[in-house]
Design an enzyme around this catalytic site. Structure first.
Site, short mmCIF file in Angstrom:
data_model
loop_
_atom_site.label_atom_id
_atom_site.label_comp_id
_atom_site.label_asym_id
_atom_site.label_seq_id
_atom_site.Cartn_x
_atom_site.Cartn_y
_atom_site.Cartn_z
N ASP A 1 39.01 33.21 39.73
CA ASP A 1 38.06 32.71 39.07
C ASP A 1 38.21 31.33 39.16
O ASP A 1 39.22 30.59 38.76
CB ASP A 1 38.03 33.02 37.31
CG ASP A 1 36.85 32.62 36.83
OD1 ASP A 1 35.84 33.16 37.35
OD2 ASP A 1 36.96 31.86 36.00
N THR B 1 31.15 30.30 39.65
CA THR B 1 31.96 29.14 39.44
C THR B 1 32.55 28.70 40.71
O THR B 1 32.58 27.55 41.27
CB THR B 1 32.93 29.06 38.38
OG1 THR B 1 33.84 30.13 38.71
CG2 THR B 1 32.12 29.08 37.08
N ASP C 1 32.99 37.04 32.74
CA ASP C 1 31.83 36.81 33.81
C ASP C 1 30.70 37.88 33.72
O ASP C 1 29.62 37.69 33.72
CB ASP C 1 32.49 36.91 35.25
CG ASP C 1 33.12 35.46 35.33
OD1 ASP C 1 33.42 34.73 34.50
OD2 ASP C 1 33.47 35.13 36.60
N1 ADP Z 1 30.27 43.90 47.75
C1 ADP Z 1 30.01 42.57 47.94
N2 ADP Z 1 29.73 42.51 49.48
C2 ADP Z 1 29.32 41.14 49.53
N3 ADP Z 1 29.46 39.99 48.96
C3 ADP Z 1 29.76 40.43 47.53
C4 ADP Z 1 30.00 41.56 46.98
N4 ADP Z 1 30.16 41.43 45.62
C5 ADP Z 1 29.88 40.24 45.44
N5 ADP Z 1 29.72 39.55 46.60
C6 ADP Z 1 29.52 37.99 46.67
O1 ADP Z 1 30.58 37.39 45.97
C7 ADP Z 1 30.23 35.92 45.67
C8 ADP Z 1 30.83 35.80 44.36
O2 ADP Z 1 32.19 35.72 44.62
P1 ADP Z 1 33.34 35.44 43.32
O3 ADP Z 1 34.57 35.50 43.90
O4 ADP Z 1 32.73 36.13 42.02
O5 ADP Z 1 32.81 33.69 42.95
P2 ADP Z 1 31.89 33.06 41.95
O6 ADP Z 1 33.04 32.52 41.10
O7 ADP Z 1 31.22 32.40 42.73
O8 ADP Z 1 31.18 34.07 41.14
C9 ADP Z 1 28.54 35.97 45.59
O9 ADP Z 1 28.02 35.26 46.58
C10 ADP Z 1 28.54 37.67 45.70
O10 ADP Z 1 26.88 37.82 46.14
MG MG Z 2 31.71 35.97 40.25
#
Ligand code: ADP
Ligand code: MG
Length: 555
Positions: free
Chosen positions: A72, A105, A401
């Site tokens: 995170d 984030t 989240d």
């Molecule tokens: N199955 C998936 N395939 C592709 N992208 C994904 C999938 N699930 C989530 N995402 C993308 O991952 C990103 C979020 O990643 P995350 O590690 O949760 O970071 P953040 O802290 O920004 O939320 C977003 O752009 C979301 O659209």
């Molecule tokens: Mg996320």
């Protein structure tokens, strides 16, 4: 480096004017900018590899040796102790995103870093930072407008959407395998506490309490309609289960307070000793009588309860819990519609809260008190379970989240697809729009668009796909009007993310852009960093003044 303190400003009499305290450092112009840019890029680089479902986790060890495993963004940056002021600004991006929308984030920091990196390219071509800042601000507003236009309105009462949103958020975490089950719990909890006012929803996230206990499996995580206290009933002789509970909430000790000053009591005979103890006894009994007099059958105390008071409470058949956190007391007051009383003398029947059941139950090796069927049903607890402490810790963060995105979308029911699709789409539209702008501003808007593409690029990179090929394919497909085409990380291909149920709240995407742009612009406008020296320590070792902002020059 150029120090204001050393600038040869002198009065007509030739006396130098000192503006800064001795030891203060000033970095100006290009050098200040370069240092800030470098620091910001480094912070973005740290979190970049944790973006998306295939993102890696970080193991963070604090000064006490405690280990946190997380991916995170906000947590990573909170745990690491950054020194550089520009790096601290990057950390702020993740904090503000976390406060506003709770998710996104990592994306915000990655985007912020990309904006700064792209700005650097322009600065190197002698474009003035203020022009870049103006261009970025316009581009940010335009990008948000584009996202609003392509977003889809949803019916907030439609549970399937809420589940998809919660699931997408958790897919990127350690808990991804249990995302389906946990999404159910999350949506149950938020739906329970949401209040509908004239067709719009309002959610107070504090109504959802999250308690965690290592042990069992993550699938055992469940929602309890009520409040769970990680405390046991204080006395073995007390009831462990009370139905139709009338609950006294007390923020006062049931103890004889020790005097602040030292006092000596001379006791010369056993009778006197007995009298002294009897008096203490009598005072404690009077306190307990006060509680029982209200008709309470449960007492929850924020402070301690003396052994003798416990004995009297047990005799009166009252279930009592002590040393409960203030935040929990407030939650209890809200849930049971009782009042937290600070002076036991003031306690009346009207202050009592109500619940259908108060019961002590075993959770692993601990005994916890469950307060269920509260008068005000908008209070729930999610009891997080999982293999080990680190697992439940990270599960708790992931649930945060997911709870937040569900709240976001309930309050503002509009969604976009994930997987970098909206970022890539907005980038393409921005580039088109930029052609209508004046020369240098156009450059800035184009750079902003390129920075947005960092999100799909990074997702591809973290999956092991070729970033350039992926981006080219993505652009080509989107130009044919497939606006939801993004990087399908789980299947390592470019595909329609909406169809794969990877959807996110519009509010999150908006906030990512806002936070990142704000921080990038603020940083780019800085051309002068003046760092005060640390006050001299009285008897520090030579050279002990190191660290602080003094280390800045090395960045
Ligand atoms: N199955 C998936 N395939 C592709 N992208 C994904 C999938 N699930 C989530 N995402 C993308 O991952 C990103 C979020 O990643 P995350 O590690 O949760 O970071 P953040 O802290 O920004 O939320 C977003 O752009 C979301 O659209
Ligand atoms: Mg996320």
């Amino acid at each position: 480096m150029n120090s204001l303190a050393a600038i040869p400003a002198t009065t007509s009499g030739g006396v130098p004017i000192l503006i800064l305290r001795e030891g203060a450092k000033e970095t100006k112009g290009r050098e200040a900018q370069r240092n800030n840019i470098m620091a910001a890029k480094l912070i973005a680089e740290i979190v970049k590899s944790s973006l998306g479902p295939r993102g890696m986790d970080k193991m963070l060890v604090d000064t006490l040796g405690d280990v946190t495993i997380t991916n995170d963004g906000a947590t990573i940056l909170k745990e690491i102790d950054v020194q550089h002021p520009a790096a601290k600004m990057m950390v702020e991006i993740s904090k503000s995103t976390d406060n506003e929308v709770g998710d996104g984030t990592t994306s915000a920091v990655v985007l912020g870093g990309a904006l700064i990196e792209k700005a650097e390219e322009l600065i190197n071509k002698d474009v003035h930072p203020t022009i870049i800042v103006d261009g970025y601000r316009k581009a940010s507003a335009k990008a948000i407008e584009i996202l609003n236009k392509i977003s889809e309105k949803i019916n907030a009462n439609d549970r399937t959407w809420l589940l998809k949103i919660a699931k997408t958020s958790m897919q990127t975490k350690l808990v991804s395998r249990e995302a389906q089950e946990l999404a159910d719990v999350v949506v149950d909890a938020i739906s329970q506490v949401a209040e509908e006012i004239n067709g719009t929803f309002k959610v107070d996230i504090d109504d959802v309490k999250v308690e965690k206990k290592a042990g069992g499996s993550m699938r055992d995580t469940k929602m309890i309609k009520g409040i769970v206290l990680d405390k046991e009933v204080v006395h073995g002789g007390m009831p462990k289960r009370v139905e139709k509970a009338k609950i006294a909430l007390l923020n006062a000790p049931l103890e004889i307070e020790k005097t602040e000053f030292e006092a000596k009591i001379n006791i010369s005979s056993p009778e006197q000793m007995k009298m002294f103890l009897d008096e203490e006894n009598r005072m404690l009994k009077a306190m307990v009588d006060k509680v029982t007099g209200t008709g309470a059958n449960v007492m929850i105390c924020q402070k301690g309860i003396d052994d003798i008071a416990q004995h009297y409470l047990a005799k009166a058949n009252i279930l009592a819990v002590r040393r409960v956190k203030e935040s929990d007391m407030n939650k209890l007051a809200k849930a049971t519609k009782g009042r937290v009383v600070t002076n036991i003398e003031d306690l009346t029947e009207n202050d009592l809260g109500a619940a259908d059941l108060v019961e002590e139950r075993k959770v692993e090796t601990d005994k916890w008190v469950f307060i269920e069927g509260c008068k005000h049903p908008k209070a729930v607890t999610i009891l997080v379970r999982g293999g080990s402490q680190r697992v439940v810790d990270e599960a708790e963060r992931s649930l945060h989240d997911a709870l937040m995105v569900t709240k976001d979308v309930l309050e503002k029911p509009a969604i976009v697809a994930g997987g970098g699709a909206p970022e890539a789409y907005a980038a393409a539209r921005l580039t088109e729009w930029a052609t209508g702008l004046s020369g240098r501003e156009q450059l800035a808007v184009q750079k902003f668009a390129e920075a947005l593409e960092t999100i799909p690029l990074t997702l591809a990179e973290n999956t092991g796909m070729d970033p350039i090929d992926t981006l080219t394919e993505l652009r080509a497909k989107q130009s044919k009007g497939e606006k939801w085409t993004g990087v399908d990380v789980r299947n390592s291909k470019v595909a329609n993310m909406h169809k794969s149920d990877v959807v996110e709240p519009l509010a999150v995407k908006e906030q990512i852009i806002k936070s990142a742009t704000e921080a990038a612009c603020m940083l780019l406008r800085i051309d002068d960093v003046i760092a005060s020296s640390k006050p001299k320590e009285p008897a520090g070792p030579p050279g002990g003044g190191m660290g602080g902002m003094g280390g800045m020059g090395e960045m």
